[in-house]
Design an enzyme around this catalytic site. Structure first.
Site, PDB file in Angstrom:
ATOM      1  N   CYS A   4       0.847  -1.193   0.000  1.00 17.10           N
ATOM      2  CA  CYS A   4       0.000   0.000   0.000  1.00 17.10           C
ATOM      3  C   CYS A   4       0.887   1.251   0.000  1.00 17.10           C
ATOM      4  CB  CYS A   4      -0.924  -0.019   1.215  1.00 17.10           C
ATOM      5  SG  CYS A   4      -1.801   1.528   1.445  1.00 17.10           S
ATOM      6  N   CYS A   7       0.577   3.359   3.190  1.00 20.05           N
ATOM      7  CA  CYS A   7       1.223   2.698   4.336  1.00 20.05           C
ATOM      8  C   CYS A   7       2.725   2.950   4.259  1.00 20.05           C
ATOM      9  CB  CYS A   7       0.944   1.202   4.353  1.00 20.05           C
ATOM     10  SG  CYS A   7      -0.662   0.739   5.031  1.00 20.05           S
ATOM     11  N   ASP A  30      -0.228  16.715  -1.631  1.00 18.33           N
ATOM     12  CA  ASP A  30      -0.549  15.858  -2.767  1.00 18.33           C
ATOM     13  C   ASP A  30       0.491  16.080  -3.871  1.00 18.33           C
ATOM     14  OD1 ASP A  30      -3.438  14.372  -3.791  1.00 18.33           O
ATOM     15  OD2 ASP A  30      -1.938  14.879  -5.307  1.00 18.33           O
ATOM     16  N   HIS A  46      -3.785   1.139   8.395  1.00 23.29           N
ATOM     17  CA  HIS A  46      -4.449   0.934   7.101  1.00 23.29           C
ATOM     18  C   HIS A  46      -5.951   0.745   7.270  1.00 23.29           C
ATOM     19  CE1 HIS A  46      -4.727  -0.123   2.851  1.00 23.29           C
ATOM     20  NE2 HIS A  46      -5.727  -0.907   3.253  1.00 23.29           N
ATOM     21  N   ASN A  86     -12.634  10.137  -1.435  1.00 17.86           N
ATOM     22  CA  ASN A  86     -13.192   9.282  -2.478  1.00 17.86           C
ATOM     23  C   ASN A  86     -13.202   7.836  -1.993  1.00 17.86           C
ATOM     24  OD1 ASN A  86     -13.480  11.408  -4.399  1.00 17.86           O
ATOM     25  ND2 ASN A  86     -11.282  11.322  -4.767  1.00 17.86           N
ATOM     26  N   HIS A  97      -6.108   3.408   0.523  1.00 18.91           N
ATOM     27  CA  HIS A  97      -5.819   3.640   1.952  1.00 18.91           C
ATOM     28  C   HIS A  97      -6.561   4.948   2.236  1.00 18.91           C
ATOM     29  CE1 HIS A  97      -2.658   3.799   5.402  1.00 18.91           C
ATOM     30  NE2 HIS A  97      -3.441   4.851   5.567  1.00 18.91           N
ATOM     31  N   HIS A  99      -8.014   8.406   2.819  1.00 18.93           N
ATOM     32  CA  HIS A  99      -7.348   9.708   2.883  1.00 18.93           C
ATOM     33  C   HIS A  99      -8.377  10.799   2.685  1.00 18.93           C
ATOM     34  CE1 HIS A  99      -7.126   8.087  -1.212  1.00 18.93           C
ATOM     35  NE2 HIS A  99      -7.271   9.337  -1.652  1.00 18.93           N
ATOM     36  N   HIS A 101      -8.741  14.562   1.354  1.00 17.85           N
ATOM     37  CA  HIS A 101      -8.157  15.671   0.605  1.00 17.85           C
ATOM     38  C   HIS A 101      -8.596  16.966   1.284  1.00 17.85           C
ATOM     39  CE1 HIS A 101      -7.337  13.308  -3.202  1.00 17.85           C
ATOM     40  NE2 HIS A 101      -8.299  12.553  -2.696  1.00 17.85           N
TER      41      HIS A 101
HETATM   42  P1  AMP Z   1      -7.791   9.465  -4.744  1.00 17.30           P
HETATM   43  O1  AMP Z   1      -7.872   9.533  -6.239  1.00 17.30           O
HETATM   44  O2  AMP Z   1      -8.906  10.128  -4.023  1.00 17.30           O
HETATM   45  O3  AMP Z   1      -7.569   8.026  -4.286  1.00 17.30           O
HETATM   46  O4  AMP Z   1      -6.518  10.319  -4.342  1.00 17.30           O
HETATM   47  C1  AMP Z   1      -5.217   9.833  -4.375  1.00 17.30           C
HETATM   48  C2  AMP Z   1      -4.330  11.033  -4.373  1.00 17.30           C
HETATM   49  O5  AMP Z   1      -3.020  10.618  -4.038  1.00 17.30           O
HETATM   50  C3  AMP Z   1      -4.226  11.753  -5.724  1.00 17.30           C
HETATM   51  O6  AMP Z   1      -4.661  13.105  -5.576  1.00 17.30           O
HETATM   52  C4  AMP Z   1      -2.751  11.649  -6.069  1.00 17.30           C
HETATM   53  O7  AMP Z   1      -2.253  12.815  -6.705  1.00 17.30           O
HETATM   54  C5  AMP Z   1      -2.122  11.447  -4.711  1.00 17.30           C
HETATM   55  N1  AMP Z   1      -0.836  10.767  -4.696  1.00 17.30           N
HETATM   56  C6  AMP Z   1      -0.494   9.634  -5.348  1.00 17.30           C
HETATM   57  N2  AMP Z   1       0.769   9.279  -5.068  1.00 17.30           N
HETATM   58  C7  AMP Z   1       1.242  10.211  -4.198  1.00 17.30           C
HETATM   59  C8  AMP Z   1       2.484  10.409  -3.526  1.00 17.30           C
HETATM   60  N3  AMP Z   1       3.511   9.557  -3.679  1.00 17.30           N
HETATM   61  N4  AMP Z   1       2.626  11.490  -2.727  1.00 17.30           N
HETATM   62  C9  AMP Z   1       1.604  12.357  -2.568  1.00 17.30           C
HETATM   63  N5  AMP Z   1       0.401  12.221  -3.161  1.00 17.30           N
HETATM   64  C10 AMP Z   1       0.217  11.168  -3.963  1.00 17.30           C
HETATM   65 ZN    ZN Z   2      -2.322   1.365   3.632  1.00 13.54          ZN
END
Ligand code: AMP
Ligand code: ZN
Length: 113
Positions: A4, A7, A30, A46, A86, A97, A99, A101
């Site tokens: 993940c 994680c 992000d 997680h 989301n 995982h 999150h 925003h």
């Molecule tokens: P979601 O589409 O709601 O699952 O959001 C996932 C978010 O994670 C997206 O806005 C990506 O730009 C962000 N993301 C993916 N990889 C990374 C990373 N390594 N560091 C920071 N943000 C990330």
């Molecule tokens: Zn995770």
């Protein structure tokens, strides 16, 4: 969870631009910001998505919502901000995982979908 992304970020195995951290929660910028300020807030534990919030883990989610105003204040989001999580394919969740925003620093669009 071994495979993940968030994680691994929580464990420090993958670098992130941290804006807040305590023993249970991490917030970081992000990588592909969709607003002037775009921060992701995660529990280190997680949890797959909002669809997996239950009696056992909801205290952690409540704690995230105590941390969010502190982050917003630190980031200067005094004129408001938006919190989005989301869950699942219809919502285009891409990292499985949970999150939150936190988006702000500009006037946001009125429509959310
Ligand atoms: P979601 O589409 O709601 O699952 O959001 C996932 C978010 O994670 C997206 O806005 C990506 O730009 C962000 N993301 C993916 N990889 C990374 C990373 N390594 N560091 C920071 N943000 C990330
Ligand atoms: Zn995770």
């Amino acid at each position: 969870m071994t495979d993940c992304l968030f994680c691994k970020i929580a464990e420090g195995k993958i670098p992130s631009q941290k804006v807040y951290e305590d023993d249970e929660i991490l917030a970081f910028r992000d990588i592909n910001p969709q607003a002037k300020t775009h921060i992701l807030v995660i529990p280190k534990q997680h949890i797959g998505s909002c669809a997996e919030i239950n009696e056992q883990n909801s205290r952690l989610i409540a704690k995230i919502f105590e941390v969010i105003p502190k982050i917003a204040e630190k980031e200067g989001l005094s004129n408001g901000f938006r919190v989005i999580s989301n869950a699942g394919p219809d919502a285009c969740q891409s990292v499985h995982h949970i999150h939150f925003h936190v988006l702000g620093g500009q006037q946001m669009a009125e429509k959310m979908a």
